[in-house]
Design an enzyme around this catalytic site. Structure first.
Site, PDB file in Angstrom:
ATOM      1  CD1 TRP A  60      -2.486  -1.901   0.151  1.00 16.72           C
ATOM      2  CD2 TRP A  60      -3.258  -1.074   2.198  1.00 16.72           C
ATOM      3  NE1 TRP A  60      -3.486  -2.512   0.458  1.00 16.72           N
ATOM      4  CE2 TRP A  60      -3.988  -2.091   1.718  1.00 16.72           C
ATOM      5  CE3 TRP A  60      -3.433  -0.396   3.315  1.00 16.72           C
ATOM      6  CZ2 TRP A  60      -5.052  -2.390   2.371  1.00 16.72           C
ATOM      7  CZ3 TRP A  60      -4.602  -0.869   3.883  1.00 16.72           C
ATOM      8  CH2 TRP A  60      -5.516  -1.865   3.564  1.00 16.72           C
TER       9      TRP A  60
ATOM     10  CG  HIS B 110       9.913  -0.674  -2.209  1.00 17.06           C
ATOM     11  ND1 HIS B 110       9.911   0.364  -2.736  1.00 17.06           N
ATOM     12  CD2 HIS B 110       8.908  -1.700  -2.786  1.00 17.06           C
ATOM     13  CE1 HIS B 110       9.130   0.317  -3.973  1.00 17.06           C
ATOM     14  NE2 HIS B 110       8.474  -0.715  -3.820  1.00 17.06           N
TER      15      HIS B 110
ATOM     16  CD  GLU C 295       8.720  -4.124  -6.528  1.00 20.70           C
ATOM     17  OE1 GLU C 295       7.418  -4.271  -6.638  1.00 20.70           O
ATOM     18  OE2 GLU C 295       9.079  -3.135  -5.796  1.00 20.70           O
TER      19      GLU C 295
ATOM     20  CB  SER D 250       3.784  -1.270 -14.203  1.00 19.99           C
ATOM     21  OG  SER D 250       4.307  -0.020 -14.033  1.00 19.99           O
TER      22      SER D 250
ATOM     23  N   GLY E   4       0.637   0.255  -6.800  1.00 20.58           N
ATOM     24  CA  GLY E   4      -0.578   1.178  -6.964  1.00 20.58           C
ATOM     25  C   GLY E   4      -1.740   0.569  -7.160  1.00 20.58           C
TER      26      GLY E   4
END
Ligand code: PGA
Length: 252
Positions: free
Chosen positions: A10, A103, A172, A212, A234
């Site tokens: 989130w 991250h 990622e 994405s 997102g």
């Protein structure tokens, strides 16, 4: 096909607890329409401020049996003075089982070094939390495979194969994260090539792709045998989109 893991990151959203409750309620109701729960695992990673409320909502809904809670960060150490930080034992006491480590937003925007990420990873393992460790290149240039190898070896430095086997790797690529300028998702084939570079030095328990992910492309990644799930940013706070991703995962 193996059970797929969906991790909702989130980030710094939603802006109110009421919205968080609404996302969870909707997710709960959608999960109950999906039937066979063996096809999918779900981890929700809210901002720290909502963790206790999310744990309460889990207990008073079916989410308790269908999903787990993750944090987005962890302190490098347990019992020390670290203003503003949250320790692993504090997280596990309130029911957190997973934690996102390294991250790219923390690495690039907040200057978290590989060494700090490595300390956080060890801290998570000491606390019995399952680390979801993010690895990814900032640009796809001619040096990207060397970059991935270095970031992987620095991030997992001094860990035993057994400890690495407890980790979930999230590949990622930074350029594919939806909020970065010009972002577009990687292709499943090229993500798999990067994952195989990373896996030359480590053997994590699961491998996720993130960057994405949305209802239009989730199927392409989730149907890959060597991709065990997706880390969704997102789209994870857009409840209808997120429910569509869960539906896709449940059908794989
Ligand atoms: P995104 O974010 O799905 O919005 O690209 C993924 C992430 O940053 O973990």
């Amino acid at each position: 096909m193996n059970k797929k893991l969906i991790v909702a990151n989130w980030k710094m959203l939603p802006e109110s607890l009421a919205e968080a409750e609404s996302i969870l309620e909707f997710t709960d109701s959608q999960l109950s329409t999906l039937g066979n729960q063996d096809k999918l695992s779900l981890v929700i990673c809210p901002p720290f401020i909502y963790l206790e409320d999310v744990a309460r909502i889990f207990k008073t809904s079916n989410l308790e049996n269908r999903a787990s809670i993750g944090a987005q960060d962890i302190a490098i150490e347990e019992k020390t003075a670290l203003t503003g930080e949250i320790s692993g034992s504090m997280l596990s006491k309130i029911g957190v089982q997973y934690v996102i480590i390294g991250h790219s937003e923390r690495r690039w925007k907040l200057g978290e070094s590989d060494e700090t990420v490595n300390q956080k990873l060890k801290s998570a393992l000491r606390s019995g939390l399952i680390p979801i460790v993010c690895i990814g290149e900032r640009v796809r240039d001619e040096n990207f495979s060397t970059f991935l190898r270095n970031q992987t070896s620095n991030t997992f430095k001094d860990l035993t194969p057994d400890e690495i086997g407890k980790c979930i790797l999230a590949y990622e690529p930074v350029w594919a994260i939806s909020t970065n300028p010009g972002a577009k998702p990687d292709t499943p084939q090229s993500a798999l090539e990067s994952i195989s570079i990373i896996k030359t030095s480590i053997s994590p328990q699961l491998v996720l792709y993130g960057g994405s992910i949305n209802p239009k492309n989730a199927q392409d990644f989730l149907c890959m045998e060597d991709i065990d799930g997706v880390l969704v940013g997102g789209a994870s706070v857009k409840k209808e989109e997120f429910a569509d991703i869960l539906k896709i995962a449940a059908k794989i």
